[in-house]
Design a protein around this motif. Structure first.
Motif, PDB file in Angstrom:
ATOM      1  N   CYS A 543       0.832  -1.209   0.000  1.00 11.22           N
ATOM      2  CA  CYS A 543       0.000   0.000   0.000  1.00 11.22           C
ATOM      3  C   CYS A 543       0.863   1.255   0.000  1.00 11.22           C
ATOM      4  O   CYS A 543       0.534   2.250  -0.655  1.00 11.22           O
ATOM      5  CB  CYS A 543      -0.946  -0.008   1.198  1.00 11.22           C
ATOM      6  SG  CYS A 543      -2.299  -1.203   1.055  1.00 11.22           S
ATOM      7  N   SER A 544       1.970   1.205   0.723  1.00 13.22           N
ATOM      8  CA  SER A 544       2.888   2.347   0.717  1.00 13.22           C
ATOM      9  C   SER A 544       3.464   2.568  -0.675  1.00 13.22           C
ATOM     10  O   SER A 544       3.539   3.700  -1.162  1.00 13.22           O
ATOM     11  CB  SER A 544       3.997   2.110   1.736  1.00 13.22           C
ATOM     12  OG  SER A 544       4.915   3.179   1.732  1.00 13.22           O
ATOM     13  N   ALA A 545       3.865   1.484  -1.344  1.00 11.10           N
ATOM     14  CA  ALA A 545       4.408   1.607  -2.702  1.00 11.10           C
ATOM     15  C   ALA A 545       3.371   2.154  -3.668  1.00 11.10           C
ATOM     16  O   ALA A 545       3.697   2.913  -4.588  1.00 11.10           O
ATOM     17  CB  ALA A 545       4.916   0.255  -3.182  1.00 11.10           C
ATOM     18  N   LEU A 546       2.105   1.761  -3.453  1.00  6.64           N
ATOM     19  CA  LEU A 546       1.017   2.227  -4.310  1.00  6.64           C
ATOM     20  C   LEU A 546       0.551   3.638  -3.966  1.00  6.64           C
ATOM     21  O   LEU A 546      -0.344   4.172  -4.629  1.00  6.64           O
ATOM     22  CB  LEU A 546      -0.173   1.268  -4.201  1.00  6.64           C
ATOM     23  CG  LEU A 546       0.000  -0.124  -4.811  1.00  6.64           C
ATOM     24  CD1 LEU A 546      -1.056  -1.077  -4.282  1.00  6.64           C
ATOM     25  CD2 LEU A 546      -0.058  -0.054  -6.339  1.00  6.64           C
ATOM     26  N   SER A 547       1.124   4.227  -2.912  1.00  9.44           N
ATOM     27  CA  SER A 547       0.707   5.553  -2.402  1.00  9.44           C
ATOM     28  C   SER A 547      -0.758   5.550  -1.991  1.00  9.44           C
ATOM     29  O   SER A 547      -1.491   6.509  -2.228  1.00  9.44           O
ATOM     30  CB  SER A 547       0.973   6.644  -3.447  1.00  9.44           C
ATOM     31  OG  SER A 547       2.352   6.723  -3.745  1.00  9.44           O
TER      32      SER A 547
END
Length: 753
Positions: A543-547
Motif C-alpha cells: 500500500c505504501s508503494a502504491l501511495s
C-alpha cells in the motif's frame, strides 16, 4: 468473564484497591485482544496512514477522506471508510452474527456524521462440498441481505472464498462507505466538560454480553450452543430509524461527538469517547432505558444490544435531541455528563442486583446508590499492556506440480466454487437502492456515482446547504485470497493490495485510500504469529508503494478452533476515484483485439509459478508464489489511463484462477479466439500473479504506448461475434461455448437452490 491474574495485578496497582466486579468486567473486555489489539498494535505502525486526502485517520469509528472535485463550486466532499469483522458470532449464529456486523459498521459511519451509501462483504468458509459450510454461507448471506436491504444501504461488492481451514471458524468482514460534507463532520472525541451524554436507540437488554472477550479467544467445540448469549440480535427497522434520526441531529448541529455502541457496549463507547478527549464522565446506570427487568450494573455496562448511539450534547440542545428521538420512535436517555475527573458509574438496584455486583460473593445489605465504577478513563480505554510474542517465519514450499490435462484443468478451475459466478450471492442484495450504483456487483469493482455534496455550510437557522453535482465516480474493491496468503503470507498480502488496486484501475479509477481487516488465528502460537506478521508487513509495504494510505481497519485474532487455525487473511477494502461514472465493462464486445498487460510469463520474461493457485488447491501440489512486480504502482496508473482511452472496449483483471478464468468470465454475448502456442500452457493459463489485465481494444498501439517502459504487453488474439472461447496451445485447441462456461460457473446456483 474473568480478568486475568496479570491484568488484575496491573489494575489493582493503578487503582490502589481491588476492582469491583463491574470494573473487572470492563477491563477484561476493553483490554481484550478484540478492543485493545494487544498482539497486533506493535505491528500496525508499519502502515502509512497519512496523505493530503486524509481528514481523519485511524483511531476513530471510521476514517474520513476528501474526494477530488470533478464538478464545480466550492467546498469539499468527504467519504468515510470503515471495516469490521463478525467472525465468531457468525459461526455461532450465522444469520444474526452477519446481520449485526452490518448494523455495527453502518453505525460507525453514522458516528462521523455521514450517511451510509455502500457496503461490501468479504466472506470465507470451509470447503463448499461440506454441508456445514453451505449452512453457514446461506445463513450469513441471508443475514446480510435482510439487514442491508431493510436499512436501504446497497451491498455493492466484496469477495467469497472457500478453504478447508475455515471449517471451524468462518470469517465475515464487512465494510461501509459513507458520504459527508465538511460542515457535517463529527468525531468520537468528547469536546467539553459539562456536556451531556445521551443514549439514543433501542433499549438495553442482556444480548451480546461479553462479546468483546468472546471474540478474543479460540472457538470451542460447543460454541454454537454455549456462546449463543454472546451474539447480538439485530433490528434493521430500528437501525433505519436511527440512520434518519442521526441525519436530523447532524442537520441541526446538535451533536458535539458521537460513538456507536458496539464491542463492550455502553461501557466501551462512553469511556472511549471521553478518554479520547482527555475527559472523564459521571454516568447514572439507572437512567439507561432497558427492555429487561432486574438488570445489574455489569449487564447494563457490557450488553451489546444493537441499534444504539452515544451522543455528546450541549445542555441547551438536549430537549431538541429528545424531541427528534421521539419523532423517530427511538428510546432516549440522558445518562450522565462529561467531566474533568474519572470515569464513574453509579447504580441503585435491588438487593439481589447489588449482590451480583459484589466481589465478595456474600449477600449485600441495602446501601442505596453505589459507585460501581471509578477509574481513570484513559487507563481503562488505552492502558492495556501490549503482548511480546514469539514468531516463526513461514518456510518457502518445494516445487511439486500435478500432472493434469488441459481440458480437465480448465473445467475444474473454471467450475471451482472459488472462481464461480457470485450471482447467487449478490442477487439477494439490493445493490441499486439509493440510485448511486453505476457499475454493479459482478465486475472487477463497483462504481458509485457521487452526485451530491454540500456546497454551502449550514445556515444560522440550522437548515442544510444546497447540493451540487460532484462529477466523481467512486470505485470500490474488497477482498483477499487465502490460497495466496496461506502459501506466502508476505508476498500474498502484497498481491492482495495489488489486485484490489488493479480492480479499481480496470474501471479507470485511481486508488485513493484503503481500510483493512487483519484476520489471524491464535497469536500465542509462534508459527501463526509469524504468518500474521507477514501479512501485516506485506500489506503495509504494497500500500505504501502504491501511495494508498491505510486510514483505518480492524484486527481479528484467535480465529482458531478444534479444526485448526485459519490461514492469515488480510481483507482489504480499497476505494479509488475517476472523472464521471461510466467505466469499461468486463464482457467482450466482439469488435477488438485482445491484449494482456503486466504478464512476464506471456512475454517470455519469466517462468510460470503456480503457488497459491486454484489449480494446486484442486489438484494438489506446491510451488513458489509469484511475487507481484515492483513496478505495480506504474502498472496501476497505466491501466487506469488505458481503461479511459477511447479505443478501449473491455477490461478485466487477471487474478483468481489465472488467465483461463479471466477469459472465461469475459465471454458472454461475444467470444474470443486466443493463441497461446509457443509457451508453457498450464503455467500460462492458471498461474495467479497479481497485477495483470486483459484489454479489448480497437487501438492496440495506444495500449503499447501506455505501457511502454512500465509492463509487458502481449497480443493474444481477438474478440469475435461468436459466443465461444477458443484457445490455441501447444497441447491442442481448447474450445468452450458461453453456454458451457456458464454451466461450469453456476455451481453455487446449482448446489444452493
Amino acid at each position: 468473564m474473568s480478568l486475568s491474574d496479570s491484568d488484575r495485578e496491573i489494575v489493582t496497582g493503578e487503582l490502589g484497591r481491588e476492582p469491583t466486579r463491574a470494573e473487572a468486567a470492563l477491563f477484561e473486555n476493553l483490554w481484550s485482544e478484540h478492543c485493545a489489539y494487544r498482539s497486533s498494535r506493535p505491528l500496525l505502525s508499519a502502515f502509512d496512514s497519512e496523505g493530503e486526502q486524509v481528514v481523519v485517520g485511524p483511531g476513530d469509528d471510521a476514517a474520513v477522506v476528501a474526494l477530488p472535485d470533478h464538478g464545480s463550486g466550492e467546498g469539499e466532499t468527504y467519504i468515510t471508510l470503515g471495516i469490521e469483522s463478525h467472525n465468531h458470532p457468525s459461526y455461532v449464529d450465522p444469520y444474526d452474527g452477519a446481520a449485526t456486523g452490518i448494523g455495527g459498521i453502518v453505525r460507525d459511519t453514522l458516528s462521523m456524521g455521514a450517511y451510509p451509501i455502500a457496503l461490501t462483504d468479504s466472506l470465507y468458509f470451509g470447503d463448499f462440498d461440506r454441508e456445514h459450510s453451505r449452512y453457514l454461507l446461506e445463513g450469513v448471506v441471508e443475514g446480510i441481505s435482510d439487514y442491508g436491504n431493510a436499512i436501504g444501504v446497497p451491498t455493492v461488492g466484496g469477495s467469497l472464498a472457500f478453504h478447508p481451514d475455515y471449517e471451524g471458524n468462518p470469517l465475515v468482514n464487512v465494510a461501509c462507505v459513507g458520504l459527508v460534507s465538511e460542515d457535517r463532520l463529527v468525531t468520537a472525541e468528547a469536546q467539553e466538560a459539562g456536556n451531556e451524554l445521551v443514549l439514543v436507540g433501542n433499549a438495553t437488554g442482556r444480548d451480546g454480553l461479553g462479546g468483546a472477550s468472546f471474540a478474543s479467544e479460540d472457538l470451542a467445540e460447543d460454541a454454537e450452543t454455549e456462546d449463543r448469549p454472546a451474539v447480538q440480535v439485530g433490528d434493521p427497522y430500528t437501525e433505519k430509524l436511527l440512520i434518519e434520526a442521526n441525519e436530523s441531529l447532524i442537520d441541526e448541529g446538535l451533536i458535539e461527538s458521537a460513538r456507536d455502541l458496539g464491542a463492550a457496549g455502553l461501557g466501551g463507547a462512553s469511556s472511549e469517547l471521553v478518554a479520547k478527549g482527555g475527559f472523564g464522565a459521571e454516568i447514572d446506570l439507572n437512567r439507561v432505558h432497558q427492555r429487561e427487568p432486574n438488570m445489574n450494573a455489569m449487564e447494563i455496562l457490557l450488553a451489546e444490544s444493537q441499534e444504539r448511539m452515544c451522543y455528546e450534547v450541549r445542555p441547551e440542545n438536549v430537549e431538541r435531541v429528545e424531541a427528534i428521538a421521539e419523532r423517530f420512535d427511538l428510546g432516549c436517555s440522558v445518562i450522565g455528563e462529561v467531566t474533568e475527573g474519572n470515569y464513574t458509574c453509579t447504580f441503585e438496584g435491588s438487593e439481589a442486583q447489588r449482590a451480583s455486583d459484589d466481589t465478595s460473593g456474600e449477600q449485600s445489605e441495602p446501601r442505596g446508590r453505589e459507585t460501581v465504577v471509578d477509574v481513570p478513563a484513559e487507563f481503562l480505554a488505552d492502558g492495556a499492556p501490549m503482548n511480546d510474542l514469539a514468531h516463526v517465519e513461514p518456510e518457502e514450499p518445494a516445487r511439486d506440480l500435478p500432472d493434469v490435462e488441459l481440458r480437465e484443468a480448465f473445467e475444474t478451475v473454471v467450475g471451482s466454487p472459488n472462481t464461480a459466478s457470485r450471482e447467487w450471492v449478490y442477487r439477494q442484495y439490493d445493490h441499486e437502492v439509493g440510485v448511486r450504483t453505476a457499475v454493479k456487483p459482478g465486475d472487477d469493482a463497483a462504481v458509485m456515482a457521487i452526485r451530491e455534496a454540500r456546497a454551502e455550510p449550514r445556515s444560522a437557522d440550522g437548515s442544510s446547504g444546497e447540493n451540487r453535482e460532484t462529477g466523481t465516480g467512486l470505485a470500490i474493491s474488497a477482498g483477499a485470497d487465502p490460497n495466496w496468503t496461506g502459501a506466502a503470507p508476505y508476498e500474498g498480502a502484497r498481491a492482495v493490495a495489488v489486485e484490489n488496486a488493479t480492480n479499481l484501475a480496470a474501471k479507470g479509477a485511481t486508488p485513493l485510500a484503503a481500510v483493512d481487516c487483519l484476520n489471524g488465528a491464535n497469536p500465542e502460537k509462534p508459527a501463526v504469529y509469524g504468518g500474521f506478521r507477514g501479512i501485516v508487513s506485506g500489506l503495509a509495504d504494497a500500500c505504501s508503494a502504491l501511495s494508498v494510505p491505510v486510514v483505518g481497519g480492524n484486527v481479528s485474532l484467535y480465529n482458531d478452533s478444534a479444526t485448526g487455525p485459519i490461514p492469515p487473511t488480510p481483507t482489504l477494502a480499497m476505494v479509488g476515484t475517476r472523472e464521471g461514472y461510466d467505466a469499461p465493462p468486463t464482457r467482450l464486445s466482439g469488435e477488438g483485439r485482445l491484449l494482456v498487460v503486466g504478464d512476464p510469463v506471456l512475454a517470455g520474461e519469466a517462468e510460470p509459478e503456480l503457488g497459491g493457485s486454484e489449480l494446486l488447491a484442486r489438484f494438489g501440489g506446491s510451488d513458489r508464489f509469484p511475487a507481484p512486480s515492483e513496478g505495480a504502482p506504474e502498472f496501476v496508473a497505466a491501466l487506469a489511463a488505458a481503461a479511459n482511452d477511447g479505443g478501449t472496449l473491455a477490461v478485466h483483471d487477471v487474478s483468481h484462477g489465472g488467465l483461463a478464468v479471466a477469459l472465461a468470465e469475459m465471454v458472454g454475448e461475444a467470444g474470443a479466439r486466443v493463441d497461446l502456442s509457443g509457451g508453457p500452457t498450464i503455467g500460462t493459463l492458471f498461474g495467479e500473479r497479481a497485477g495483470r489485465a486483459v484489454i479489448e481494444t480497437t487501438d492496440p498501439e495506444a495500449v503499447h504506448e501506455r505501457f511502454e517502459d512500465v509492463a509487458p504487453v502481449s497480443e493474444i488474439g481477438e474478440a469475435t461475434p461468436e459466443k465461444t472461447l477458443v484457445i490455441e496451445t501447444d497441447a491442442g485447441e481448447l474450445s468452450a461455448s458461453a453456454e458451457e462456461i456458464r454451466a461450469l460457473r453456476d455451481v453455487l446456483e446449482r448446489e444452493l437452490d
